[in-house]
Design an enzyme around this catalytic site. Structure first.
Site, PDB file in Angstrom:
ATOM      1  N   GLY A  11       0.814  -1.220   0.000  1.00  0.00           N
ATOM      2  CA  GLY A  11       0.000   0.000   0.000  1.00  0.00           C
ATOM      3  C   GLY A  11       0.845   1.266   0.000  1.00  0.00           C
ATOM      4  O   GLY A  11       2.072   1.227  -0.074  1.00  0.00           O
ATOM      5  N   ILE A  13       1.455   3.891   2.275  1.00  0.00           N
ATOM      6  CA  ILE A  13       2.417   4.162   3.356  1.00  0.00           C
ATOM      7  C   ILE A  13       3.323   2.940   3.556  1.00  0.00           C
ATOM      8  O   ILE A  13       4.528   3.070   3.787  1.00  0.00           O
ATOM      9  CB  ILE A  13       1.686   4.555   4.658  1.00  0.00           C
ATOM     10  CG1 ILE A  13       0.793   5.769   4.396  1.00  0.00           C
ATOM     11  CG2 ILE A  13       2.692   4.858   5.761  1.00  0.00           C
ATOM     12  CD1 ILE A  13      -0.170   6.106   5.520  1.00  0.00           C
ATOM     13  N   ASN A  36      -6.584  -3.433  -1.566  1.00  0.00           N
ATOM     14  CA  ASN A  36      -6.620  -2.018  -1.923  1.00  0.00           C
ATOM     15  C   ASN A  36      -5.282  -1.607  -2.537  1.00  0.00           C
ATOM     16  O   ASN A  36      -4.864  -0.468  -2.383  1.00  0.00           O
ATOM     17  CB  ASN A  36      -6.876  -1.237  -0.629  1.00  0.00           C
ATOM     18  CG  ASN A  36      -7.640   0.027  -0.885  1.00  0.00           C
ATOM     19  OD1 ASN A  36      -8.028   0.297  -2.013  1.00  0.00           O
ATOM     20  ND2 ASN A  36      -7.839   0.821   0.150  1.00  0.00           N
ATOM     21  N   LEU A  60      -5.430 -11.289   6.156  1.00  0.00           N
ATOM     22  CA  LEU A  60      -5.199 -11.430   7.600  1.00  0.00           C
ATOM     23  C   LEU A  60      -6.274 -12.255   8.305  1.00  0.00           C
ATOM     24  O   LEU A  60      -6.062 -12.746   9.413  1.00  0.00           O
ATOM     25  CB  LEU A  60      -5.108 -10.056   8.273  1.00  0.00           C
ATOM     26  CG  LEU A  60      -3.904  -9.193   7.903  1.00  0.00           C
ATOM     27  CD1 LEU A  60      -3.846  -7.969   8.785  1.00  0.00           C
ATOM     28  CD2 LEU A  60      -2.594  -9.974   8.004  1.00  0.00           C
ATOM     29  N   SER A 126      -4.362   6.915  13.657  1.00  0.00           N
ATOM     30  CA  SER A 126      -4.710   8.111  12.887  1.00  0.00           C
ATOM     31  C   SER A 126      -5.165   9.234  13.804  1.00  0.00           C
ATOM     32  O   SER A 126      -5.774   8.985  14.855  1.00  0.00           O
ATOM     33  CB  SER A 126      -5.857   7.734  11.940  1.00  0.00           C
ATOM     34  OG  SER A 126      -6.447   8.894  11.410  1.00  0.00           O
ATOM     35  N   THR A 128      -7.568  10.765  13.332  1.00  0.00           N
ATOM     36  CA  THR A 128      -9.023  10.652  13.353  1.00  0.00           C
ATOM     37  C   THR A 128      -9.539  10.225  14.735  1.00  0.00           C
ATOM     38  O   THR A 128     -10.686  10.505  15.076  1.00  0.00           O
ATOM     39  CB  THR A 128      -9.495   9.677  12.254  1.00  0.00           C
ATOM     40  OG1 THR A 128     -10.863   9.903  11.982  1.00  0.00           O
ATOM     41  CG2 THR A 128      -9.295   8.232  12.637  1.00  0.00           C
ATOM     42  N   TYR A 150     -14.707   4.044  10.689  1.00  0.00           N
ATOM     43  CA  TYR A 150     -13.264   3.908  10.428  1.00  0.00           C
ATOM     44  C   TYR A 150     -12.483   4.378  11.654  1.00  0.00           C
ATOM     45  O   TYR A 150     -11.581   3.682  12.140  1.00  0.00           O
ATOM     46  CB  TYR A 150     -12.884   4.739   9.191  1.00  0.00           C
ATOM     47  CG  TYR A 150     -11.407   5.026   9.106  1.00  0.00           C
ATOM     48  CD1 TYR A 150     -10.512   4.031   8.766  1.00  0.00           C
ATOM     49  CD2 TYR A 150     -10.905   6.304   9.399  1.00  0.00           C
ATOM     50  CE1 TYR A 150      -9.149   4.285   8.710  1.00  0.00           C
ATOM     51  CE2 TYR A 150      -9.548   6.569   9.346  1.00  0.00           C
ATOM     52  CZ  TYR A 150      -8.680   5.554   9.010  1.00  0.00           C
ATOM     53  OH  TYR A 150      -7.333   5.815   8.968  1.00  0.00           O
ATOM     54  N   LYS A 154      -9.927   2.380  14.540  1.00  0.00           N
ATOM     55  CA  LYS A 154      -8.577   2.787  14.967  1.00  0.00           C
ATOM     56  C   LYS A 154      -8.532   2.937  16.493  1.00  0.00           C
ATOM     57  O   LYS A 154      -7.582   2.483  17.147  1.00  0.00           O
ATOM     58  CB  LYS A 154      -8.158   4.091  14.281  1.00  0.00           C
ATOM     59  CG  LYS A 154      -7.921   3.959  12.792  1.00  0.00           C
ATOM     60  CD  LYS A 154      -6.692   3.108  12.475  1.00  0.00           C
ATOM     61  CE  LYS A 154      -6.483   2.885  10.999  1.00  0.00           C
ATOM     62  NZ  LYS A 154      -5.482   1.865  10.679  1.00  0.00           N
ATOM     63  N   ASN A 198      -9.243  11.851  -0.794  1.00  0.00           N
ATOM     64  CA  ASN A 198      -8.494  12.884  -0.077  1.00  0.00           C
ATOM     65  C   ASN A 198      -8.111  14.035  -0.998  1.00  0.00           C
ATOM     66  O   ASN A 198      -8.069  13.897  -2.208  1.00  0.00           O
ATOM     67  CB  ASN A 198      -7.247  12.275   0.568  1.00  0.00           C
ATOM     68  CG  ASN A 198      -7.628  11.224   1.586  1.00  0.00           C
ATOM     69  OD1 ASN A 198      -7.355  10.054   1.390  1.00  0.00           O
ATOM     70  ND2 ASN A 198      -8.287  11.637   2.635  1.00  0.00           N
ATOM     71  N   ARG A 230      -5.294  21.466   7.596  1.00  0.00           N
ATOM     72  CA  ARG A 230      -4.771  20.166   8.026  1.00  0.00           C
ATOM     73  C   ARG A 230      -3.251  20.213   8.128  1.00  0.00           C
ATOM     74  O   ARG A 230      -2.602  21.044   7.503  1.00  0.00           O
ATOM     75  CB  ARG A 230      -5.146  19.065   7.011  1.00  0.00           C
ATOM     76  CG  ARG A 230      -6.638  18.798   6.889  1.00  0.00           C
ATOM     77  CD  ARG A 230      -7.225  18.157   8.130  1.00  0.00           C
ATOM     78  NE  ARG A 230      -8.635  17.859   7.966  1.00  0.00           N
ATOM     79  CZ  ARG A 230      -9.630  18.719   8.208  1.00  0.00           C
ATOM     80  NH1 ARG A 230      -9.353  19.950   8.623  1.00  0.00           N
ATOM     81  NH2 ARG A 230     -10.881  18.355   8.052  1.00  0.00           N
TER      82      ARG A 230
HETATM   83  N1  UFG Z   1     -11.184  18.648   0.904  1.00  0.00           N
HETATM   84  C1  UFG Z   1     -11.784  19.436  -0.081  1.00  0.00           C
HETATM   85  N2  UFG Z   1     -12.080  18.847  -1.268  1.00  0.00           N
HETATM   86  C2  UFG Z   1     -11.799  17.541  -1.561  1.00  0.00           C
HETATM   87  C3  UFG Z   1     -11.188  16.745  -0.538  1.00  0.00           C
HETATM   88  C4  UFG Z   1     -10.898  17.337   0.669  1.00  0.00           C
HETATM   89  O1  UFG Z   1     -12.041  20.619   0.132  1.00  0.00           O
HETATM   90  O2  UFG Z   1     -12.099  17.081  -2.674  1.00  0.00           O
HETATM   91  C5  UFG Z   1     -10.820  19.280   2.176  1.00  0.00           C
HETATM   92  C6  UFG Z   1     -11.466  18.678   3.396  1.00  0.00           C
HETATM   93  O3  UFG Z   1     -12.711  19.282   3.666  1.00  0.00           O
HETATM   94  C7  UFG Z   1     -10.419  18.945   4.479  1.00  0.00           C
HETATM   95  C8  UFG Z   1      -9.087  18.871   3.727  1.00  0.00           C
HETATM   96  O4  UFG Z   1      -9.423  19.065   2.351  1.00  0.00           O
HETATM   97  O5  UFG Z   1     -10.561  20.253   4.970  1.00  0.00           O
HETATM   98  C9  UFG Z   1      -8.382  17.524   3.870  1.00  0.00           C
HETATM   99  O6  UFG Z   1      -9.286  16.488   3.521  1.00  0.00           O
HETATM  100  P1  UFG Z   1      -8.784  14.981   3.291  1.00  0.00           P
HETATM  101  O7  UFG Z   1      -9.966  14.196   2.855  1.00  0.00           O
HETATM  102  O8  UFG Z   1      -7.589  14.991   2.409  1.00  0.00           O
HETATM  103  O9  UFG Z   1      -8.277  14.527   4.716  1.00  0.00           O
HETATM  104  P2  UFG Z   1      -9.063  14.453   6.112  1.00  0.00           P
HETATM  105  O10 UFG Z   1      -8.367  15.393   7.030  1.00  0.00           O
HETATM  106  O11 UFG Z   1     -10.508  14.606   5.967  1.00  0.00           O
HETATM  107  O12 UFG Z   1      -8.835  12.939   6.486  1.00  0.00           O
HETATM  108  C10 UFG Z   1      -7.542  12.418   6.653  1.00  0.00           C
HETATM  109  C11 UFG Z   1      -7.549  10.932   6.295  1.00  0.00           C
HETATM  110  C12 UFG Z   1      -8.364  10.144   7.256  1.00  0.00           C
HETATM  111  C13 UFG Z   1      -7.933  10.423   8.638  1.00  0.00           C
HETATM  112  C14 UFG Z   1      -7.919  11.906   8.925  1.00  0.00           C
HETATM  113  C15 UFG Z   1      -7.306  12.170  10.242  1.00  0.00           C
HETATM  114  O13 UFG Z   1      -8.070  10.742   5.017  1.00  0.00           O
HETATM  115  O14 UFG Z   1      -8.168   8.768   7.001  1.00  0.00           O
HETATM  116  O15 UFG Z   1      -7.135  12.591   7.953  1.00  0.00           O
HETATM  117  O16 UFG Z   1      -7.561  13.440  10.680  1.00  0.00           O
HETATM  118  F1  UFG Z   1      -8.771   9.823   9.479  1.00  0.00           F
END
Ligand code: UFG
Length: 340
Positions: A11, A13, A36, A60, A126, A128, A150, A154, A198, A230
Site C-alpha cells: 500500500g 504508506i 486495496n 489477515l 490516525s 481521526t 473507520y 482505529k 483525499n 490540516r
Molecule cells: N477537501 C476538499 N475537497 C476535496 C477533498 C478534501 O475541500 O475534494 C478538504 C477537506 O474538507 C479537508 C481537507 O481538504 O478540509 C483535507 O481532507 P482529506 O480528505 O484529504 O483529509 P481528512 O483530514 O478529511 O482525512 C484524513 C484521512 C483520514 C484520517 C484523517 C485524520 O483521510 O483517514 O485525515 O484526521 F482519518
C-alpha cells in the site's frame, strides 16, 4: 531487531516504509492480499532499494495461511501493521466490513504473533481518533472520541493493543498519522487511489487533466481563509517514523507508546491548491461546495513527544510534498495501471 513483517506493505504508506526499512538494513517480510493495492510497487520498491523482500499474498483473516508465514519465515522481531480499510465515507455505509477487516483481521494477526512469541508491534493509527479536538495543535493526551466507523476501528485497535501489551509484555508503538501526502523522490512509488477521497490526490488529478475541478468542501470555517486546515506530512517522513519506532522498541521496556506524526504546521485547502498551481504550472479549477459531513475546521499535531522520544522530526516541507506528488502523478498518469 533484524527481521520486520509488514502487513499492507504494497500500500501507499507501507511501500514507502519498506524502502526505508531496507535502506536501514532490516530484512523485510511483506504480507498483503491486494485488497486495496497492486503488486507493481513491490517490484519497484525492491529495485529502488537494491534489495529484495520476502512476499506472501495472504488475507489477515486467514489464520492458517498467516500461521504458515510465521512458520516459514522463522524469527520475526517486530510487526508493522498497516493492512486495513481506510475510507471514512465507505465506513459509514459498510460498518460491518470495516469492523471485520480492521478488527477481526488484526485480532487474528495478534493471535498468531502471540503463538510465535513475536512481541513488538508498530500500529498505523490516525489523528481521526481525536474526532473534533478541543484545541489544536493536538497533544497525545487529548480525549479520544472518533466520529465514524473507520475512526472507531482505529480507537478500538489502540485499546486492544494497550490491553495486549499490558497482559503479554508486548512493546507497542501507536503512531497517529495526520495527513500523509507526497511520494518517493524517484516518482516511482506513490498514492494510487482509483477514485481519490483525499484532497491532494484529487488536486493532482485535476492538475493532470483527469478531473475537471476540485470541489472545496466549505469556505466558511473559522480558519485563515475559511477553508479546512490540516497538518500534511510527507509520506517519506512518515515512513521514517516507523523505522524510528522499531529502533525505540529495540531499547524500550514493554508497554504502549503513543506518538502524533505531523509537522505541526497547518495549511488550508486554498493554500494547498495554490502551492500545487505554482509547482505544476497548471491551471487548477476550484468550485466552492458545501461542507463535507463530519469534517472539522482545523487539525494540527503537536509532535513534540515524537521529537523527544523517537528522535524523529519531519524533514520535508510543503514544497517538497507537492513536488513529489506532482512528479509521481506526471510520471504515472494512471498510477500503477500503466505498468507493464
Ligand atoms: N477537501 C476538499 N475537497 C476535496 C477533498 C478534501 O475541500 O475534494 C478538504 C477537506 O474538507 C479537508 C481537507 O481538504 O478540509 C483535507 O481532507 P482529506 O480528505 O484529504 O483529509 P481528512 O483530514 O478529511 O482525512 C484524513 C484521512 C483520514 C484520517 C484523517 C485524520 O483521510 O483517514 O485525515 O484526521 F482519518
Amino acid at each position: 531487531m533484524k527481521k520486520i513483517l509488514v502487513t499492507g506493505g504494497a500500500g501507499y504508506i507501507g511501500s514507502h516504509t519498506c524502502i526505508e526499512l531496507l535502506a536501514s538494513g532490516y530484512e523485510v517480510v511483506i504480507v498483503d492480499d491486494f485488497t486495496n493495492s497492486v503488486a507493481e510497487p513491490l517490484q519497484r520498491l525492491q529495485k529502488l532499494a537494491g534489495k529484495s523482500v520476502s512476499f506472501h499474498e495472504v488475507n489477515l483473516l486467514d489464520e492458517a495461511a498467516l500461521d504458515a508465514v510465521f512458520v516459514k519465515e522463522g524469527q520475526i522481531d517486530a510487526v508493522i501493521h498497516f493492512a486495513a480499510l481506510k475510507a471514512v465515507g465507505e465506513s459509514v455505509e459498510k460498518p460491518l466490513m470495516y469492523y471485520k477487516n480492521n478488527i477481526s483481521g488484526s485480532l487474528t494477526l495478534f493471535d498468531v504473533m502471540q503463538k510465535h512469541g513475536v512481541k513488538n508491534l508498530v500500529f498505523s493509527s490516525s489523528a481521526t481518533v481525536y474526532g473534533d479536538p478541543e484545541e489544536t495543535p493536538i497533544k497525545e493526551d487529548a480525549a479520544v472520541h472518533a466520529t465514524n466507523p473507520y475512526g472507531h476501528t482505529k480507537a478500538m485497535m489502540e485499546q486492544i493493543l494497550m490491553d495486549t501489551s499490558h497482559a503479554f509484555d508486548w512493546g507497542v508503538v501507536l503512531l497517529r498519522y495526520f495527513n500523509p501526502v507526497g511520494a518517493h523522490e524517484s516518482g516511482e512509488i506513490g498514492e494510487d487511489p482509483e477514485y481519490p477521497n483525499n484532497l491532494l490526490p484529487f488536486v493532482s488529478q485535476v492538475a493532470a487533466g483527469i478531473r475537471e475541478h476540485v470541489t472545496i468542501f466549505g469556505d466558511d470555517y473559522d480558519t485563515v481563509d475559511g477553508t479546512g486546515v490540516r497538518d500534511y506530512i510527507h509520506v517519506v517522513d512518515l515512513a521514517r517514523a516507523h523505522v524510528k519506532s522499531i529502533e525505540k522498541l529495540a531499547k524500550h521496556d514493554k508497554g504502549t507508546l503513543i506518538y502524533n506524526i505531523g509537522t505541526g504546521t497547518g495549511y488550508s485547502v486554498q493554500q494547498m491548491v495554490e502551492t500545487f498551481r505554482q509547482v505544476s504550472g497548471k491551471e487548477i479549477k476550484t468550485v466552492v461546495g458545501p461542507r463535507r459531513p463530519g469534517d472539522i475546521a482545523e487539525c494540527t499535531a503537536d509532535a513534540t513527544l515524537a521529537n523527544n522520544e523517537l528522535g524523529w522530526s519531519a524533514s520535508y516541507g510543503l514544497q517538497e510534498m507537492i513536488e513529489s506528488a506532482w512528479k509521481w502523478q506526471s510520471q504515472n498518469p494512471n498510477g500503477y495501471r500503466d505498468a507493464k
